[in-house]
Structure formats: C-alpha cells, structure tokens
Design an enzyme around this catalytic site. Structure first.
Site, PDB file in Angstrom:
ATOM      1  N   HIS A 103      43.817  35.497  36.857  1.00 58.52           N
ATOM      2  CA  HIS A 103      44.507  34.837  35.742  1.00 58.52           C
ATOM      3  C   HIS A 103      45.315  35.870  34.973  1.00 58.52           C
ATOM      4  O   HIS A 103      44.945  37.040  34.893  1.00 58.52           O
ATOM      5  CB  HIS A 103      43.535  34.115  34.819  1.00 58.52           C
ATOM      6  CG  HIS A 103      42.383  34.960  34.369  1.00 58.52           C
ATOM      7  ND1 HIS A 103      41.301  35.226  35.171  1.00 58.52           N
ATOM      8  CD2 HIS A 103      42.158  35.596  33.205  1.00 58.52           C
ATOM      9  CE1 HIS A 103      40.452  35.993  34.522  1.00 58.52           C
ATOM     10  NE2 HIS A 103      40.955  36.250  33.313  1.00 58.52           N
ATOM     11  N   HIS A 105      46.895  36.605  31.209  1.00 54.87           N
ATOM     12  CA  HIS A 105      46.825  36.249  29.785  1.00 54.87           C
ATOM     13  C   HIS A 105      48.213  36.366  29.169  1.00 54.87           C
ATOM     14  O   HIS A 105      48.884  37.400  29.327  1.00 54.87           O
ATOM     15  CB  HIS A 105      45.921  37.234  29.031  1.00 54.87           C
ATOM     16  CG  HIS A 105      44.487  37.230  29.439  1.00 54.87           C
ATOM     17  ND1 HIS A 105      43.500  36.583  28.722  1.00 54.87           N
ATOM     18  CD2 HIS A 105      43.846  37.813  30.480  1.00 54.87           C
ATOM     19  CE1 HIS A 105      42.324  36.776  29.296  1.00 54.87           C
ATOM     20  NE2 HIS A 105      42.506  37.521  30.369  1.00 54.87           N
TER      21      HIS A 105
HETATM   22  P1  AMP Z   1      38.899  37.804  31.563  1.00 54.84           P
HETATM   23  O1  AMP Z   1      38.005  38.601  30.671  1.00 54.84           O
HETATM   24  O2  AMP Z   1      40.224  38.462  31.809  1.00 54.84           O
HETATM   25  O3  AMP Z   1      38.193  37.356  32.825  1.00 54.84           O
HETATM   26  O4  AMP Z   1      39.278  36.521  30.723  1.00 54.84           O
HETATM   27  C1  AMP Z   1      38.679  35.279  30.894  1.00 54.84           C
HETATM   28  C2  AMP Z   1      39.221  34.392  29.817  1.00 54.84           C
HETATM   29  O5  AMP Z   1      38.906  33.062  30.155  1.00 54.84           O
HETATM   30  C3  AMP Z   1      38.642  34.666  28.432  1.00 54.84           C
HETATM   31  O6  AMP Z   1      39.699  34.988  27.531  1.00 54.84           O
HETATM   32  C4  AMP Z   1      37.936  33.359  28.079  1.00 54.84           C
HETATM   33  O7  AMP Z   1      38.048  33.036  26.716  1.00 54.84           O
HETATM   34  C5  AMP Z   1      38.658  32.368  28.974  1.00 54.84           C
HETATM   35  N1  AMP Z   1      37.895  31.178  29.325  1.00 54.84           N
HETATM   36  C6  AMP Z   1      36.641  31.148  29.827  1.00 54.84           C
HETATM   37  N2  AMP Z   1      36.262  29.873  30.057  1.00 54.84           N
HETATM   38  C7  AMP Z   1      37.315  29.102  29.688  1.00 54.84           C
HETATM   39  C8  AMP Z   1      37.545  27.693  29.660  1.00 54.84           C
HETATM   40  N3  AMP Z   1      36.613  26.819  30.084  1.00 54.84           N
HETATM   41  N4  AMP Z   1      38.731  27.253  29.203  1.00 54.84           N
HETATM   42  C9  AMP Z   1      39.678  28.116  28.779  1.00 54.84           C
HETATM   43  N5  AMP Z   1      39.519  29.450  28.779  1.00 54.84           N
HETATM   44  C10 AMP Z   1      38.353  29.936  29.213  1.00 54.84           C
END
Ligand code: AMP
Length: 140
Positions: A103, A105
């Site tokens: 993903h 950001h």
């Molecule tokens: P990372 O630390 O780069 O893996 O970021 C994962 C991101 O996914 C974090 O910023 C979380 O807040 C976000 N996240 C986790 N679960 C969900 C969800 N169900 N819907 C939207 N964002 C999410």
C-alpha cells in the site's frame, strides 16, 4: 482477484466484507481512507492483486498503483485544503509495515503544520561512497 492470496484486511475491504471509505477504484487498484490517519485525508492506495510489498510485486500492478497515486493525489490534497502530500510506503516489518499487503500512503500536509516524519543523520563522504558502491553492485 487471486483466490489463493492471503486474506489480508485490505482484501476484506476489496471484497466489501468490512467497511471502508473508498474514494476511488478501478480494475487493478482501490483507494480508501486510512482508519487511523496521520493527518486529515490520509488515504491508502492498494493493488487488488495481492502482493506483500515491493519485493514481490510485479511491475504491472505496481505501475497501476502509481497511476492511481498520480490520479488521486491532487484530489486528496485539495479536499482537505492541504498544500502538499507525503507519498510514503513501508516495505517489511523492519520498515514499519504492519499490513502485509502493499500500500502507498498519501498523507496531506499543510504549510507550517506540526508533523515529525523521520530524523536525519549525518553522512560522511566516505560512507556515502561505500553505500552507493554496494547498491550499484547489488543492482548489477
Ligand atoms: P503500514 O504500517 O504501512 O502497514 O500501514 C498500515 C495502515 O493501514 C495504517 O496506517 C493503518 O491505520 C491502516 N489500516 C489498518 N486497517 C485498516 C482498515 N481496516 N481500514 C483502513 N485503514 C486501515
């Protein structure tokens, strides 16, 4: 969609099994609001075809992800009246990746807002040369 892909939280969003504020979708990608935003408007862009991170994703889905990043970036910035964006991505748990599904950001930033991203270190000329040489050799 790959039926044997790991059942990540983002796969559940793609399949509409859990709620998300989806802001954009096409055949290859989906974009939705981060549920714990770093700043207002924090949005994630995700490939529908599962990849864990940069180390296993193919060029085609990665290109599609970046196409979507480019497409929605101005909208994410302008929707919250921001002045810029961080486009950031974590690859591997050592780098802070929590969700094992690639993903990107998009994190809106305002001029003069308070936000500490990462610290900077001093890099000597000798260290820079050694690290750059090692990277060039690994690229081959
Ligand atoms: P990372 O630390 O780069 O893996 O970021 C994962 C991101 O996914 C974090 O910023 C979380 O807040 C976000 N996240 C986790 N679960 C969900 C969800 N169900 N819907 C939207 N964002 C999410």
């Amino acid at each position: 969609m790959n039926d044997t892909a790991p059942d990540t939280i983002f796969m559940k969003i793609i399949r509409r099994e859990i709620p998300a504020e989806i802001v954009y979708e096409d055949d290859e990608t989906i974009a939705f609001l981060d549920s714990n935003p770093a700043t207002k408007g924090h949005t994630l862009v995700v490939p529908k075809e599962f990849s864990e991170n940069i180390f296993d994703i193919d060029e085609e889905p990665l290109t599609a992800v970046m196409r979507t990043v480019k497409k929605i970036a101005p909208a994410v910035r302008d929707a919250v009246g921001a002045h810029g964006l961080h486009i950031n991505s974590n690859h591997g748990s050592a780098a802070g990746q929590v969700v094992p599904h690639l993903h990107i950001h998009l994190i809106p930033r305002h001029s003069r807002d308070e936000f500490n991203f990462w610290p900077q270190q001093h890099l000597s000329t000798a260290d820079a040369a050694a690290i750059a040489t090692a990277i060039r050799e690994k690229i081959g």
